[in-house]
Design an enzyme around this catalytic site. Structure first.
Site, PDB file in Angstrom:
ATOM      1  N   GLY A 166       0.780  -1.248   0.000  1.00  0.00           N
ATOM      2  CA  GLY A 166       0.000   0.000   0.000  1.00  0.00           C
ATOM      3  C   GLY A 166       0.803   1.285   0.000  1.00  0.00           C
ATOM      4  O   GLY A 166       0.338   2.310  -0.495  1.00  0.00           O
ATOM      5  N   GLU A 186       4.540   3.913   5.890  1.00  0.00           N
ATOM      6  CA  GLU A 186       3.303   3.137   5.763  1.00  0.00           C
ATOM      7  C   GLU A 186       2.207   3.978   5.123  1.00  0.00           C
ATOM      8  O   GLU A 186       2.227   5.203   5.210  1.00  0.00           O
ATOM      9  CB  GLU A 186       2.836   2.695   7.150  1.00  0.00           C
ATOM     10  CG  GLU A 186       3.115   1.251   7.465  1.00  0.00           C
ATOM     11  CD  GLU A 186       2.311   0.255   6.629  1.00  0.00           C
ATOM     12  OE1 GLU A 186       1.810   0.597   5.549  1.00  0.00           O
ATOM     13  OE2 GLU A 186       2.201  -0.899   7.071  1.00  0.00           O
ATOM     14  N   ASP A 187       1.254   3.293   4.540  1.00  0.00           N
ATOM     15  CA  ASP A 187       0.118   4.022   3.972  1.00  0.00           C
ATOM     16  C   ASP A 187      -0.919   4.356   5.023  1.00  0.00           C
ATOM     17  O   ASP A 187      -1.470   5.442   5.027  1.00  0.00           O
ATOM     18  CB  ASP A 187      -0.508   3.243   2.802  1.00  0.00           C
ATOM     19  CG  ASP A 187      -0.892   1.825   3.171  1.00  0.00           C
ATOM     20  OD1 ASP A 187      -0.431   1.327   4.210  1.00  0.00           O
ATOM     21  OD2 ASP A 187      -1.661   1.210   2.422  1.00  0.00           O
ATOM     22  N   ASP A 219      -4.091   1.839  11.339  1.00  0.00           N
ATOM     23  CA  ASP A 219      -5.507   1.550  11.580  1.00  0.00           C
ATOM     24  C   ASP A 219      -5.635   1.047  13.037  1.00  0.00           C
ATOM     25  O   ASP A 219      -5.581   1.848  13.963  1.00  0.00           O
ATOM     26  CB  ASP A 219      -5.917   0.507  10.525  1.00  0.00           C
ATOM     27  CG  ASP A 219      -7.403   0.312  10.404  1.00  0.00           C
ATOM     28  OD1 ASP A 219      -8.146   0.870  11.209  1.00  0.00           O
ATOM     29  OD2 ASP A 219      -7.842  -0.421   9.501  1.00  0.00           O
ATOM     30  N   PHE A 224     -14.135   3.461   4.587  1.00  0.00           N
ATOM     31  CA  PHE A 224     -13.373   2.551   3.724  1.00  0.00           C
ATOM     32  C   PHE A 224     -12.737   3.355   2.596  1.00  0.00           C
ATOM     33  O   PHE A 224     -13.408   3.755   1.655  1.00  0.00           O
ATOM     34  CB  PHE A 224     -14.286   1.464   3.156  1.00  0.00           C
ATOM     35  CG  PHE A 224     -13.527   0.254   2.693  1.00  0.00           C
ATOM     36  CD1 PHE A 224     -12.416   0.366   1.864  1.00  0.00           C
ATOM     37  CD2 PHE A 224     -13.920  -1.010   3.097  1.00  0.00           C
ATOM     38  CE1 PHE A 224     -11.707  -0.736   1.444  1.00  0.00           C
ATOM     39  CE2 PHE A 224     -13.218  -2.141   2.667  1.00  0.00           C
ATOM     40  CZ  PHE A 224     -12.113  -1.988   1.844  1.00  0.00           C
ATOM     41  N   VAL A 225     -11.445   3.612   2.724  1.00  0.00           N
ATOM     42  CA  VAL A 225     -10.773   4.452   1.734  1.00  0.00           C
ATOM     43  C   VAL A 225      -9.883   3.630   0.802  1.00  0.00           C
ATOM     44  O   VAL A 225      -9.294   2.630   1.199  1.00  0.00           O
ATOM     45  CB  VAL A 225      -9.946   5.579   2.396  1.00  0.00           C
ATOM     46  CG1 VAL A 225     -10.856   6.608   3.034  1.00  0.00           C
ATOM     47  CG2 VAL A 225      -8.950   5.035   3.408  1.00  0.00           C
ATOM     48  N   ASP A 244      -5.932  -0.297  -1.369  1.00  0.00           N
ATOM     49  CA  ASP A 244      -6.753  -1.155  -2.228  1.00  0.00           C
ATOM     50  C   ASP A 244      -8.050  -1.622  -1.580  1.00  0.00           C
ATOM     51  O   ASP A 244      -8.213  -1.554  -0.363  1.00  0.00           O
ATOM     52  CB  ASP A 244      -5.967  -2.411  -2.608  1.00  0.00           C
ATOM     53  CG  ASP A 244      -5.864  -3.405  -1.456  1.00  0.00           C
ATOM     54  OD1 ASP A 244      -5.496  -2.986  -0.342  1.00  0.00           O
ATOM     55  OD2 ASP A 244      -6.191  -4.593  -1.662  1.00  0.00           O
ATOM     56  N   ARG A 254      -5.737   0.811  -6.260  1.00  0.00           N
ATOM     57  CA  ARG A 254      -4.469   1.401  -5.805  1.00  0.00           C
ATOM     58  C   ARG A 254      -4.023   2.523  -6.743  1.00  0.00           C
ATOM     59  O   ARG A 254      -3.345   3.453  -6.340  1.00  0.00           O
ATOM     60  CB  ARG A 254      -3.368   0.328  -5.764  1.00  0.00           C
ATOM     61  CG  ARG A 254      -3.593  -0.782  -4.739  1.00  0.00           C
ATOM     62  CD  ARG A 254      -2.319  -1.590  -4.589  1.00  0.00           C
ATOM     63  NE  ARG A 254      -2.509  -2.891  -3.986  1.00  0.00           N
ATOM     64  CZ  ARG A 254      -2.488  -3.130  -2.674  1.00  0.00           C
ATOM     65  NH1 ARG A 254      -2.318  -2.136  -1.829  1.00  0.00           N
ATOM     66  NH2 ARG A 254      -2.649  -4.343  -2.204  1.00  0.00           N
TER      67      ARG A 254
HETATM   68  C1  PRP Z   1      -2.448  -2.151   5.724  1.00  0.00           C
HETATM   69  C2  PRP Z   1      -1.387  -1.118   6.077  1.00  0.00           C
HETATM   70  C3  PRP Z   1      -0.798  -1.642   7.340  1.00  0.00           C
HETATM   71  C4  PRP Z   1      -1.957  -2.318   7.999  1.00  0.00           C
HETATM   72  C5  PRP Z   1      -2.541  -1.389   8.991  1.00  0.00           C
HETATM   73  O1  PRP Z   1      -1.869  -3.163   4.988  1.00  0.00           O
HETATM   74  O2  PRP Z   1      -0.440  -0.986   5.058  1.00  0.00           O
HETATM   75  O3  PRP Z   1       0.245  -2.561   7.107  1.00  0.00           O
HETATM   76  O4  PRP Z   1      -2.927  -2.609   6.988  1.00  0.00           O
HETATM   77  O5  PRP Z   1      -3.581  -2.005   9.694  1.00  0.00           O
HETATM   78  P1  PRP Z   1      -3.540  -2.192  11.262  1.00  0.00           P
HETATM   79  O6  PRP Z   1      -3.116  -0.878  11.869  1.00  0.00           O
HETATM   80  O7  PRP Z   1      -4.984  -2.505  11.588  1.00  0.00           O
HETATM   81  O8  PRP Z   1      -2.638  -3.322  11.605  1.00  0.00           O
HETATM   82  P2  PRP Z   1      -2.695  -4.255   4.171  1.00  0.00           P
HETATM   83  O9  PRP Z   1      -2.830  -5.474   5.026  1.00  0.00           O
HETATM   84  O10 PRP Z   1      -3.989  -3.650   3.684  1.00  0.00           O
HETATM   85  O11 PRP Z   1      -1.733  -4.626   2.967  1.00  0.00           O
HETATM   86  P3  PRP Z   1      -1.319  -3.802   1.633  1.00  0.00           P
HETATM   87  O12 PRP Z   1      -0.470  -2.653   2.101  1.00  0.00           O
HETATM   88  O13 PRP Z   1      -0.538  -4.795   0.835  1.00  0.00           O
HETATM   89  O14 PRP Z   1      -2.579  -3.349   0.936  1.00  0.00           O
END
Ligand code: PRP
Length: 182
Positions: free
Chosen positions: A46, A101-102, A105, A154-155, A161, A167
Site C-alpha cells: 500500500g 506506511e500508507d 488503523d 473505507f478508503v 486497495d 491502488r
Molecule cells: C495495511 C497497512 C498496514 C496495515 C494497517 O496493509 O499498510 O500494514 O494494513 O492495519 P492495522 O493498523 O490494523 O494493523 P494491508 O494489510 O492492507 O496490505 P497492503 O499494504 O498490501 O494493501
C-alpha cells in the site's frame, strides 16, 4: 479507471492536497534528520505510491528498502505478532530507520513489526504514516510523522486497495458501501 471511479462515493483527499502534504511532511523530516543518512523502509504494497512521492522531495540522503508483512489475528484474536513475508536486505543495526506506511488503523501490524525492528538495534526507529484512523486504534501506537487523520471510512486510492484494486487512483476516495457489502 472510469469503471473504478464509478465506485467512489466521494473524494476524501485530492491529488493537490496530497502533493502539498507530502512536501509538508518532507520539510518536517528534513528538520528532524538534517543531513543524516536514513534507511527508508517501504511496507508493501500500500505505501509504494506514497514512498515514491516522499523520497523525491526529502533533502537528506536516503537508502531504500522494502518489507512485506502480514498481520496475524482478526477481530477475535489479538494481533500480537506479524509474519514477515519479505524482509529488508540489509542489517539495520546502527542505522537511522524510517518506516513508511500508507495507513495506521488498529495499530496491530506496526506494533508487532516495530517490536521486531527494535530488537535489531537501529540507531533510531521512526514511523511515517500517510493516513491515520485514530478511531480504530486498539494499540497505543502513534506515528512520528502523519499525513492526514481520517474518519473510519473505507478508503482506497493512492496505493490503498480493495481486493487489490483501486491502488492506481491518484487521490484518496471513499468506496461505495455497495461494492464491499454485496
Ligand atoms: C495495511 C497497512 C498496514 C496495515 C494497517 O496493509 O499498510 O500494514 O494494513 O492495519 P492495522 O493498523 O490494523 O494493523 P494491508 O494489510 O492492507 O496490505 P497492503 O499494504 O498490501 O494493501
Amino acid at each position: 479507471m472510469r469503471e473504478l471511479e464509478q465506485n467512489i462515493e466521494k473524494v476524501l483527499i485530492t491529488q493537490e492536497q496530497i502533493a502539498a502534504k507530502v512536501k509538508e511532511l518532507a520539510a518536517e523530516m528534513d528538520a528532524f534528520y538534517q543531513d543524516k543518512e536514513v534507511l527508508l523502509i517501504c511496507i508493501l504494497k500500500g505505501s509504494v505510491t506514497f514512498f515514491s512521492d516522499l523520497t523525491r522531495v526529502v533533502s537528506f540522503p536516503v537508502m531504500y528498502d522494502f518489507m512485506c508483512v502480514s498481520s496475524y489475528g482478526n477481530s477475535t484474536v489479538s494481533g500480537g505478532s506479524v509474519r514477515i513475508l519479505k524482509d529488508v536486505s540489509v542489517d539495520i543495526a546502527g542505522k537511522h530507520v524510517l518506516v513508511v506506511e500508507d495507513i495506521l488503523d488498529t495499530g496491530n501490524t506496526l506494533t508487532a513489526l516495530f517490536a521486531q525492528l527494535e530488537a535489531r538495534n537501529p540507531a533510531s526507529l521512526k514511523l511515517c504514516c500517510f493516513l491515520d484512523k485514530p478511531d480504530r486504534r486498539t494499540k497505543p501506537i502513534e506515528a512520528d510523522f502523519t499525513g492526514f487523520q481520517i474518519p473510519d471510512e473505507f478508503v482506497v486510492g493512492y496505493g490503498l486497495d480493495y481486493d487489490e484494486q483501486y491502488r492506481q487512483l491518484p487521490y484518496v476516495g471513499v468506496l461505495k458501501r455497495s461494492v464491499y457489502e454485496k
